[in-house]
Design an enzyme around this catalytic site. Sequence first.
Site, PDB file in Angstrom:
ATOM      1  CG  HIS A  60       2.143   3.494  -5.619  1.00 33.22           C
ATOM      2  ND1 HIS A  60       1.682   2.924  -4.467  1.00 33.22           N
ATOM      3  CD2 HIS A  60       2.043   2.522  -6.579  1.00 33.22           C
ATOM      4  CE1 HIS A  60       1.328   1.674  -4.692  1.00 33.22           C
ATOM      5  NE2 HIS A  60       1.530   1.403  -5.969  1.00 33.22           N
ATOM      6  CB  CYS A 110       1.596   7.190   1.089  1.00 33.82           C
ATOM      7  SG  CYS A 110       0.396   5.864   1.296  1.00 33.82           S
TER       8      CYS A 110
END
Length: 298
Positions: A60, A110
Amino acid sequence: MMKKMLIGRFGFDPKAIMVLTDKPGSKKLRATGKNIKIQLGNMIAKALPGDRLFFFFSGHGTSFTDKHNRNLTRHAIVACDDNNITCMDFRHYVNHLPKNATLTIIADSCFSGGLIDQEPVQVGLLPYYNPRINNEDSNYKPRKLPYEAYLAQLSSRTGLNSPDIGVHLVQLFDLEASILFSLPPDEHPKPLKADQGILLSGGEPNENTVDDPEDSNGPAGGAFTKTVAAIVNAHSAPITNKQLVIRARGILGNRKDHPQHPCLYCSNKNADAVFLRKASHGQAEIGQTSEEGHVLEE
């Protein structure tokens, strides 16, 4: 996958590779923000001039507006305990490298473009003033922790009503919080005229990245991770950092579904340097995370 490549292709000593994970029941060190930072600090403290260091994180990522400058967007990876390691932390580590030692970072998460604060961009977008790209749909899971969800998660733990994630992170982690939040802006590390940080990001600063299923390139995992490994394994000759990122960008950026555009941030010299060039010593950190958790391997 990454550990195997480091040992087999680039000659890293298996004893110099530390693995951190969030997998239940694992005997490996847990991938908390504190542990990740300790291992990064130890790796750099033990490094000798001319060493090659490697940090890999797959999981993440998040981004948020700098509270001191609303025009700036900051980027971070998120550890399994909700603490994060920001672009300012990576700037700190890069600034402390010994002479001629390199720190190559692969961030398969991301919003990972610009994960070394103010590192020059060689391939891709500048990390600070770009609107966010929405490259997601209902058919895939991006490797991001949205700011709103991250803030709600932290607020539920602190009980504080503040829109600033830094307030929550300092409350929860005190001095283990990122220096972006724990130090005033005038004490933040400044970029060097020329440094040895090399960032290969899975996407643009404003872009989601995606997991790929198991296929001929290996088990299920981050699309950027699998693409880098496939390119390196198919390329017997040395490949430069810039060549590697351009090839990965060509493959992932031209996908019909869920395209992503890997980027390269480093000096001009390191853009044309061989990816994970040979050196007298090699130390590595490798990381992976799932949608629910976070795994780090060093």
